[in-house]
Design an enzyme around this catalytic site. Structure first.
Site, PDB file in Angstrom:
ATOM      1  N   ASP A 150       0.849  -1.189   0.000  1.00  0.00           N
ATOM      2  CA  ASP A 150       0.000   0.000   0.000  1.00  0.00           C
ATOM      3  C   ASP A 150       0.890   1.247   0.000  1.00  0.00           C
ATOM      4  OD1 ASP A 150      -1.862   1.987   0.497  1.00  0.00           O
ATOM      5  OD2 ASP A 150      -2.777   0.983   2.215  1.00  0.00           O
TER       6      ASP A 150
ATOM      7  N   ASP B 101      -6.873   3.259  -9.725  1.00  0.00           N
ATOM      8  CA  ASP B 101      -8.188   2.630  -9.632  1.00  0.00           C
ATOM      9  C   ASP B 101      -9.253   3.724  -9.614  1.00  0.00           C
ATOM     10  OD1 ASP B 101     -10.543   1.207  -8.785  1.00  0.00           O
ATOM     11  OD2 ASP B 101      -9.234  -0.367  -8.004  1.00  0.00           O
TER      12      ASP B 101
END
Length: 229
Positions: free
Chosen positions: A114, A137
């Site tokens: 992440d 995304d």
């Protein structure tokens, strides 16, 4: 920067979809991870970039390198700078390492995980030459827009990591996300737009397979290039 409690429970900006490794992915991970892979935990503190890359050079951060087509090509074409690529999908990491190996690229390291904890705790403010966020995304549903990585707080964090004059370059093929990006980036008083609205696609950003697919589907590609002042 979010406080410690927020960092532990932050909303993920990516939708993790576990794929299945192919033999070539397993082979690349085993052979090339020692060369290109970079492991980091929040407890490790700030990254020592000269130690990581074995030299002192400007550093570029790419958040979400996908299959590595752009990252490998841009590292190859820009060997005077070092690139730290961040990706969560092992298959994409394996593809990126294989591409880099084929090109003989050494100015590349890859972090699997992440990006947000890395932004908050892993990078010294004012040390990055450029941050790239290419085709993140999109989180299409309105109720999921809070998961988009290009939003006020995250942009402020990214801007803080850039040196004066450093560049934040975003790209997307989702029109409503492009408008959100433009609004958020323009509202950050520490950033200035290098174009009047959206920027022309710079020649140094390769047209990838993903981007060509978007063109075939009739989607416009939007680049946003902002500079820290």
């Amino acid at each position: 920067m979010p406080d410690q409690s927020q960092q532990h429970r932050h909303i993920l900006t990516f939708n993790f979809r576990q794929g299945r490794n192919k033999p070539r992915h397993d082979e690349a991970m085993e052979r090339l991870w020692p060369r290109y892979g970079f492991q980091w935990e929040p407890a490790d503190g700030r990254i020592d970039f000269p130690k990581l890359f074995g030299r002192t050079a400007p550093v570029v951060l790419e958040i979400g390198s996908g299959n590595g087509e752009a990252a490998a090509a841009m590292s190859d074409a820009d060997r005077e700078r070092d690139l730290l690529a961040v990706e969560v999908y092992p298959q994409g990491i394996a593809d990126l390492m294989a591409r880099a190996d084929e090109l003989g690229v050494d100015n590349l390291r890859i972090y699997e995980g992440d990006a947000l904890p890395l932004l908050w705790k892993g990078i010294e403010p004012g040390t990055l030459d450029e941050i790239r966020v290419y085709f993140p995304d999109p989180w299409h549903k309105v109720r999921h827009h809070k998961r988009r990585i290009v939003q006020r707080d995250h942009v402020a964090t990214m801007r803080g990591l850039l040196r004066e004059g450093g560049v934040l370059h975003c790209a997307t093929d989702i029109a409503d996300y492009a408008e959100q990006m433009l609004e958020v980036l323009s509202a950050d008083e520490g950033l200035e737009n290098t174009a009047d609205g959206f920027a022309p696609r710079p020649d140094h950003r390769p047209v990838t397979k993903f981007e060509r697919r978007g063109h075939r589907a009739g989607r416009e590609i939007f680049d946003l290039i902002f500079r820290k002042h």
